[in-house]
Design a protein around this motif. Structure first.
Motif, PDB file in Angstrom:
ATOM      1  N   ALA A 215      55.673  22.982  71.633  1.00  0.00           N
ATOM      2  CA  ALA A 215      56.127  23.511  70.339  1.00  0.00           C
ATOM      3  C   ALA A 215      56.276  22.390  69.316  1.00  0.00           C
ATOM      4  CB  ALA A 215      57.439  24.248  70.520  1.00  0.00           C
ATOM      5  N   TYR A 216      56.661  21.191  69.749  1.00  0.00           N
ATOM      6  CA  TYR A 216      56.865  20.142  68.749  1.00  0.00           C
ATOM      7  C   TYR A 216      55.557  19.652  68.158  1.00  0.00           C
ATOM      8  CZ  TYR A 216      56.439  17.055  72.867  1.00  0.00           C
ATOM      9  OH  TYR A 216      56.027  16.447  74.017  1.00  0.00           O
ATOM     10  N   GLU A 218      53.025  21.757  67.601  1.00  0.00           N
ATOM     11  CA  GLU A 218      52.726  22.798  66.614  1.00  0.00           C
ATOM     12  C   GLU A 218      53.578  22.574  65.360  1.00  0.00           C
ATOM     13  OE1 GLU A 218      53.952  26.959  67.168  1.00  0.00           O
ATOM     14  OE2 GLU A 218      51.884  27.503  66.731  1.00  0.00           O
ATOM     15  N   MET A 219      54.831  22.177  65.589  1.00  0.00           N
ATOM     16  CA  MET A 219      55.723  21.910  64.465  1.00  0.00           C
ATOM     17  C   MET A 219      55.149  20.788  63.594  1.00  0.00           C
ATOM     18  SD  MET A 219      58.574  22.983  63.193  1.00  0.00           S
ATOM     19  CE  MET A 219      58.540  22.531  61.494  1.00  0.00           C
ATOM     20  N   LEU A 222      52.499  22.079  61.525  1.00  0.00           N
ATOM     21  CA  LEU A 222      52.999  22.910  60.424  1.00  0.00           C
ATOM     22  C   LEU A 222      53.741  22.078  59.378  1.00  0.00           C
ATOM     23  CD1 LEU A 222      54.110  26.069  62.392  1.00  0.00           C
ATOM     24  CD2 LEU A 222      52.081  25.744  61.001  1.00  0.00           C
ATOM     25  N   LYS A 223      54.001  20.823  59.698  1.00  0.00           N
ATOM     26  CA  LYS A 223      54.568  19.929  58.687  1.00  0.00           C
ATOM     27  C   LYS A 223      53.453  19.286  57.861  1.00  0.00           C
ATOM     28  CE  LYS A 223      57.647  17.628  61.414  1.00  0.00           C
ATOM     29  NZ  LYS A 223      58.686  16.613  61.708  1.00  0.00           N
ATOM     30  N   GLY A 224      52.213  19.560  58.249  1.00  0.00           N
ATOM     31  CA  GLY A 224      51.090  19.021  57.491  1.00  0.00           C
ATOM     32  C   GLY A 224      50.548  17.725  58.059  1.00  0.00           C
TER      33      GLY A 224
ATOM     34  N   LEU B  53      52.749  32.907  60.325  1.00  0.00           N
ATOM     35  CA  LEU B  53      52.015  31.636  60.430  1.00  0.00           C
ATOM     36  C   LEU B  53      50.810  31.578  59.494  1.00  0.00           C
ATOM     37  CD1 LEU B  53      52.176  30.890  64.260  1.00  0.00           C
ATOM     38  CD2 LEU B  53      53.367  29.703  62.428  1.00  0.00           C
ATOM     39  N   LEU B  56      51.069  29.594  56.395  1.00  0.00           N
ATOM     40  CA  LEU B  56      50.850  28.160  56.461  1.00  0.00           C
ATOM     41  C   LEU B  56      49.388  27.867  56.795  1.00  0.00           C
ATOM     42  CD1 LEU B  56      53.959  28.404  58.281  1.00  0.00           C
ATOM     43  CD2 LEU B  56      53.816  26.189  57.186  1.00  0.00           C
ATOM     44  N   HIS B  58      47.824  28.836  59.362  1.00  0.00           N
ATOM     45  CA  HIS B  58      47.711  28.486  60.772  1.00  0.00           C
ATOM     46  C   HIS B  58      47.605  29.740  61.619  1.00  0.00           C
ATOM     47  CE1 HIS B  58      48.311  26.383  64.514  1.00  0.00           C
ATOM     48  NE2 HIS B  58      49.444  26.990  64.762  1.00  0.00           N
ATOM     49  N   ARG B  60      47.493  30.647  65.940  1.00  0.00           N
ATOM     50  CA  ARG B  60      47.632  30.027  67.260  1.00  0.00           C
ATOM     51  C   ARG B  60      46.270  29.960  67.937  1.00  0.00           C
ATOM     52  NH1 ARG B  60      53.447  31.587  68.419  1.00  0.00           N
ATOM     53  NH2 ARG B  60      54.412  29.874  67.322  1.00  0.00           N
ATOM     54  N   ARG B  89      51.182  22.618  53.832  1.00  0.00           N
ATOM     55  CA  ARG B  89      52.220  22.694  54.852  1.00  0.00           C
ATOM     56  C   ARG B  89      53.324  21.672  54.590  1.00  0.00           C
ATOM     57  NH1 ARG B  89      47.678  22.737  59.517  1.00  0.00           N
ATOM     58  NH2 ARG B  89      47.028  24.880  59.219  1.00  0.00           N
ATOM     59  N   GLY B  90      54.544  22.163  54.598  1.00  0.00           N
ATOM     60  CA  GLY B  90      55.676  21.251  54.423  1.00  0.00           C
ATOM     61  C   GLY B  90      56.061  21.053  52.975  1.00  0.00           C
ATOM     62  N   TYR B  95      58.246  25.694  57.606  1.00  0.00           N
ATOM     63  CA  TYR B  95      58.433  26.548  58.781  1.00  0.00           C
ATOM     64  C   TYR B  95      59.693  26.157  59.539  1.00  0.00           C
ATOM     65  CZ  TYR B  95      57.077  28.560  63.344  1.00  0.00           C
ATOM     66  OH  TYR B  95      57.029  29.243  64.516  1.00  0.00           O
ATOM     67  N   PRO B  97      61.277  26.846  63.138  1.00  0.00           N
ATOM     68  CA  PRO B  97      60.781  27.416  64.385  1.00  0.00           C
ATOM     69  C   PRO B  97      61.837  28.222  65.142  1.00  0.00           C
ATOM     70  CG  PRO B  97      61.363  25.149  64.710  1.00  0.00           C
ATOM     71  CD  PRO B  97      61.598  25.428  63.266  1.00  0.00           C
ATOM     72  N   ALA B 102      62.802  23.055  71.318  1.00  0.00           N
ATOM     73  CA  ALA B 102      61.447  22.731  71.740  1.00  0.00           C
ATOM     74  C   ALA B 102      60.630  22.156  70.589  1.00  0.00           C
ATOM     75  CB  ALA B 102      60.754  23.983  72.282  1.00  0.00           C
ATOM     76  N   ALA B 103      61.048  22.441  69.363  1.00  0.00           N
ATOM     77  CA  ALA B 103      60.238  22.036  68.225  1.00  0.00           C
ATOM     78  C   ALA B 103      60.525  20.613  67.773  1.00  0.00           C
ATOM     79  CB  ALA B 103      60.445  22.999  67.067  1.00  0.00           C
ATOM     80  N   PHE B 104      61.585  20.016  68.299  1.00  0.00           N
ATOM     81  CA  PHE B 104      61.826  18.601  68.012  1.00  0.00           C
ATOM     82  C   PHE B 104      61.178  17.760  69.100  1.00  0.00           C
ATOM     83  CE2 PHE B 104      65.063  19.873  64.974  1.00  0.00           C
ATOM     84  CZ  PHE B 104      64.967  18.865  64.027  1.00  0.00           C
ATOM     85  N   ASN B 105      60.485  16.725  68.677  1.00  0.00           N
ATOM     86  CA  ASN B 105      59.843  15.815  69.621  1.00  0.00           C
ATOM     87  C   ASN B 105      60.920  15.017  70.361  1.00  0.00           C
ATOM     88  OD1 ASN B 105      58.461  13.703  70.846  1.00  0.00           O
ATOM     89  ND2 ASN B 105      56.923  13.645  69.226  1.00  0.00           N
ATOM     90  N   GLN B 113      61.981  12.572  62.308  1.00  0.00           N
ATOM     91  CA  GLN B 113      61.251  13.831  62.250  1.00  0.00           C
ATOM     92  C   GLN B 113      61.582  14.611  60.992  1.00  0.00           C
ATOM     93  OE1 GLN B 113      60.745  15.801  66.117  1.00  0.00           O
ATOM     94  NE2 GLN B 113      62.114  14.265  66.964  1.00  0.00           N
ATOM     95  N   VAL B 114      62.827  14.482  60.515  1.00  0.00           N
ATOM     96  CA  VAL B 114      63.214  15.207  59.305  1.00  0.00           C
ATOM     97  C   VAL B 114      62.470  14.646  58.088  1.00  0.00           C
ATOM     98  CG1 VAL B 114      65.121  15.707  57.740  1.00  0.00           C
ATOM     99  CG2 VAL B 114      65.437  15.969  60.191  1.00  0.00           C
ATOM    100  N   MET B 168      64.722  19.865  58.097  1.00  0.00           N
ATOM    101  CA  MET B 168      63.363  19.337  58.233  1.00  0.00           C
ATOM    102  C   MET B 168      62.406  20.138  57.344  1.00  0.00           C
ATOM    103  SD  MET B 168      61.599  18.454  61.840  1.00  0.00           S
ATOM    104  CE  MET B 168      61.303  20.060  62.543  1.00  0.00           C
TER     105      MET B 168
END
Lengths: 318, 553
Positions: A215-216, A218-219, A222-224, B53, B56, B58, B60, B89-90, B95, B97, B102-105, B113-114, B168
């Protein structure tokens, strides 16, 4: 963090000692099982039984195997690797030169194969499913399936016999200048790189694909973020652990497993030394080589684990 | 007022693993005015996230837009080049999530990341971006806004991560925010904080947004208009008020009906002369990790729990994640040994572990896990999964067993033809029914249900709850029903126990739940459940249970 790593290293070194002991034991008794007698081999076919018996006594070969194992172990503790049965030279001296040669070859091969394997693995993952990815996959699978003596022989046939670009034998003793060095190393390094990089490419591709599905990632998309940024900044750091482990496994092959390549190119490395030692039942030498292979393997795995921990903040900050 | 988003006749196709092409979005029209928040609501597979999605640019992997246009701020994302999409995007559309965890690395700090959006799009120098991030952390009511960015994702809580993911998204000053079920993974008490933070930020900045959710009550708090989706088509569109109060479409009605489960009527069931306890838990303490010198494990999860279950009745166990609900079920089932205390069934003390228990004791007590996906062997057909306990507990074989499998499938209202399918070929609701049928196969007296409806859509979950209720009446089963969702507990349970940080803080009859809770945490938990009322969230600050509870927590 430092305490954690120190603890891990200490634990691993402990395990390493135990593994070495077990390996030493296994190798010693496996060599014992080999048919033939050292004294007989040394003295040749025409030796009298008395001479053989005398030599056996002089070499302590008449003592029980277990006792000899303990002697050898005791010597090892004090840093004495023993003397070679075959030519009565210090094992340490025999190995030193050969080990340097082997490490040199391993080093050059690593320098050559790791960047290639990483690039191919990562790009194959980036363009998953594309023709490029399939080509890389077909290439790696075929390289894994073709035995290395085949690769080596073909290389000799093409580059040395037909094209006459490179020397068939790699004797590093009389090297003058960089050009010659490259020429001497070219074929063994290419052959070895074929063997070790296939596995690395496959593991790198798999590890990067795993993280690309998260998911990260994909995130980040989506941040470009660009594809390059996604792979290098987001996917790769998280795939580092498995990649480094795969590399350690592949590279450990470069010391112990290169016997075929060393033989074909007549390269004076440790693996060849060990095989020669086996043919003369030269126990101290066999033992010492086995120890070196074992240590190098365990060290590589330890380094890989340390890198994996450093790459993971969850483990790093425990 | 202008339209910031205009989706016209959007069509999306997906390629299944078997290579079949299915149209998953079948001509959707949708528009969002400036400053408006529109909710997309529907069950899983309704296409709500897919539509969100496309804003954006996008889709899947395996999906592709095949027709229509998605105009965001005057530009169609469908016809954009990759570079144009990246630029969008951004900065224009951001977006948030579903699962921020899960969406943070995991290997980068939160701050990195922010501010990444600012870095990628060269919006501002990094120090400025960091300053702005801290401002956003403050606006989103995050604790320690100055330093929270230096932490790694695993070092902050789920609710905080969800708000950080909003920061973010906001850093690039987007015109449109896309929220993809941002509170689904959160506890109700945390959900309130997150919803409040989202709502105030959106309102303050006058941003437009798309809010994807399957939870009508949550959506009612934040959205101006609601779009109801099913099977990739729009079923109904209306203001939040109208959708909730005057739904016209049958699916919308079913959604709203599922929200008001039929309450239990305790008098409807035969009152036994004297309630007989079937399970008695006393002084139970348990946890994980190495056992210390004091006989307690390193991490104590359950502290001195007393519980009693009456035969033929249901006890609900509620509490936030980490409160020890599931651990309690594991200890009772013998999957985790207790450090102290005892579990007795029908007056006989049970062994610590399953291997210390007799087959008969094992048979009487069955457990059903939350995720049927992981609890069912993916390589075994349904029939074999259900038949296994029949052979194990009852020694059944041959035709008798086959007949019993059919009977069990019938019992959980599934067609017999399903017995040859693999779990992966079933829907989520069907899988959970199989999961339950497997427990029934043992002919148990007590079933521990661990969040069995949490992963299901509202309407599907309601049907499962109804089934549970029916089976209880038919077979005289006893349930221990663990859930974080109070409305499901209300629907099937006679009594409810509230867990908080490993302790049972209160127990009461379900009928008294709304009015009679005494412990401040119970009050907070009960008051935190969103109501189907558009003014609920805004009216909350007047609710003493919430403010008092929040201050305590």
């Amino acid at each position: 963090m430092n305490a954690l790593i120190a603890r891990l290293v200490a634990k691993r070194l402990g395990i390493m000692l135990i593994s070495l002991l077990i390996v030493a034991f296994a190798v010693f008794f496996a060599t014992e099982l080999l048919p033939g007698d050292v004294a007989q081999i040394l003295l040749g076919q025409s030796a009298t039984p008395e001479a053989v018996a005398g030599l056996r006594k002089a070499m302590h070969l008449d003592q029980p195997a277990f006792l000899r194992f303990l002697y050898w172990l005791g010597g090892l503790m004090t840093g004495d690797l023993g003397r070679s049965y075959a030519n009565n030279r210090e094992v340490a001296d025999l190995i030193a030169g050969r080990l340097a040669n082997s490490l040199e070859l391993a080093f050059v091969t690593t320098l050559f194969s790791v960047p290639i394997a990483l690039t191919l693995g990562i790009t194959a993952a980036m363009f998953r499913g594309s023709t490029y990815d399939r080509l890389v996959s077909v290439f790696t699978v075929s390289v894994i399936s073709i035995p290395e003596f085949m690769v080596a022989t073909l290389a000799v046939l093409v580059f040395a016999v037909y094209l006459k670009w490179l020397p068939a034998l790699s004797v590093a003793n009389d090297v003058h200048g960089l050009g010659e060095l490259l020429r001497i190393y070219a074929m063994p390094v290419i052959t070895l790189s074929f063997v070790v990089s296939a596995q690395m490419i496959r593991m790198t591709r798999a590890a990067v694909i795993d993280t690309l599905d998260t998911a990260y990632v994909e995130m980040a998309l989506l941040k470009g973020a660009s594809r390059r940024r996604i792979v290098l900044k987001h996917a790769l750091p998280n795939a580092l652990g498995p990649i480094v482990n795969a590399m350690a496994l592949s590279l450990s092959y470069l010391l112990g497993g290169v016997i075929i390549v060393e033989t074909i190119f007549n390269y004076p490395g440790v693996a060849k030394l060990m095989v020669d030692a086996v043919s003369t039942r030269d126990l101290p030498l066999i033992q010492s080589c086995a120890m070196i292979f074992c240590v190098s393997y365990l060290l590589l795995i330890l380094i890989a684990d340390l890198v994996a921990i450093m790459a993971n903040p969850r483990l790093r900050n425990q | 007022m202008g339209k910031i988003i205009e989706i016209r006749d959007l069509r999306v196709e997906a390629k299944t693993d078997s290579g079949r092409v299915v149209e998953i979005i079948k001509g959707v029209d949708l528009s969002v005015a400036d400053g408006e928040i529109v909710a997309l609501i529907g069950e899983s597979g309704s296409g709500k996230t897919t539509i969100a999605l496309t804003l954006l640019g996008h889709t899947r992997p395996g999906c592709a837009i095949t027709g229509g246009e998605v105009v965001v701020a005057g530009r169609d994302t469908v016809t954009m080049s990759e570079a144009q999409k990246r630029a969008l995007r951004g900065t224009e559309v951001a977006y948030v999530p579903q699962s921020a965890a899960a969406a943070f690395n995991p290997s980068k700090t939160i701050m990195d990341q922010v501010v990444e959006v600012a870095k990628i799009h060269h919006l501002m120098p990094l120090p400025e971006a960091r300053k702005k991030a801290v401002e956003l952390f403050k606006a989103l009511a995050l604790p320690e806004p100055e330093t929270i960015g230096q932490r790694y994702p695993h070092q902050v809580s789920g609710g905080q991560l969800q708000r950080l993911s909003a920061a973010m998204a906001l850093i690039g000053d987007p015109k449109v925010m896309v929220f993809d079920e941002p509170t689904t993974a959160l506890d109700v008490t945390t959900q309130i904080e997150v919803l409040r933070a989202f709502k105030s930020v959106m309102r303050e900045r006058g941003m437009a947004g798309i809010y994807v959710s399957h939870d009508l009550a949550v959506v009612a708090q934040i959205a101006d208009r609601i779009v109801v989706l099913k099977g990739g088509e729009v079923q109904e569109v209306g203001t939040a008020e109208t959708i909730i109060n005057q739904p016209t479409h049958s699916y919308t009605k079913a959604l709203i009906e599922a929200f008001h489960p039929k309450g239990r009527d305790p008098d409807a069931r035969p009152e036994s002369a004297e309630p007989q306890p079937i399970l008695k838990v006393s002084g139970l303490t348990a946890g994980y990790g190495a056992v210390g010198s004091d006989g307690l494990p390193k991490f104590v999860i359950l502290k001195d729990i007393d519980l009693e279950l009456e035969r033929g009745r249901s006890l609900g166990v509620i509490g936030e994640s980490g409160s020890g609900k599931s651990t309690l079920a594991r200890v009772i089932a013998g999957l985790l040994p207790a450090a102290k205390g005892s579990v007795a069934m029908d007056g006989v003390s049970l062994g610590q572990r399953t291997k210390d228990r007799s087959k008969e004791e094992l048979r009487k007590l069955q457990i059903v896990f939350q995720l049927a996906d992981t609890a069912l062997n993916p390589n075994k057909p349904v029939g074999a999964i259900v038949a296994r306990p029949l052979a194990f507990y009852h020694g059944m074989g041959g035709r008798e067993r086959e007949a019993e499998v059919d009977r069990l499938l019938d019992m959980v209202r599934l067609p017999k033809a399903l017995r040859h399918r693999l779990p992966s070929e079933l829907s989520g609701g069907q899988k959970q029914r199989i999961n339950f049928a497997r427990a029934l196969a043992a002919r148990p007296e007590l079933i521990l249900c661990d969040e069995i409806t949490s992963a299901l859509d509202t309407v599907v979950a309601a049907a499962i709850l109804e089934l549970l209720d029916e089976l209880q009446r038919e077979l005289g089963l006893t349930y221990m029903f663990i859930s974080h969702d109070l409305s499901t507990v209300e629907a099937v349970c006679d009594r409810v126990a509230v867990m908080y940080r490993g302790e049972k803080v209160e127990e009461m009859p379900t009928s008294r739940m709304q009015s009679g809770a005494e412990h401040p945490y119970s009050k907070l938990l009960i008051a935190s459940v969103p109501k189907l009322d558009t003014g609920w969230l805004d009216g909350l600050h007047q609710n003493p249970a919430i403010s008092e509870g929040m201050n305590r927590a």
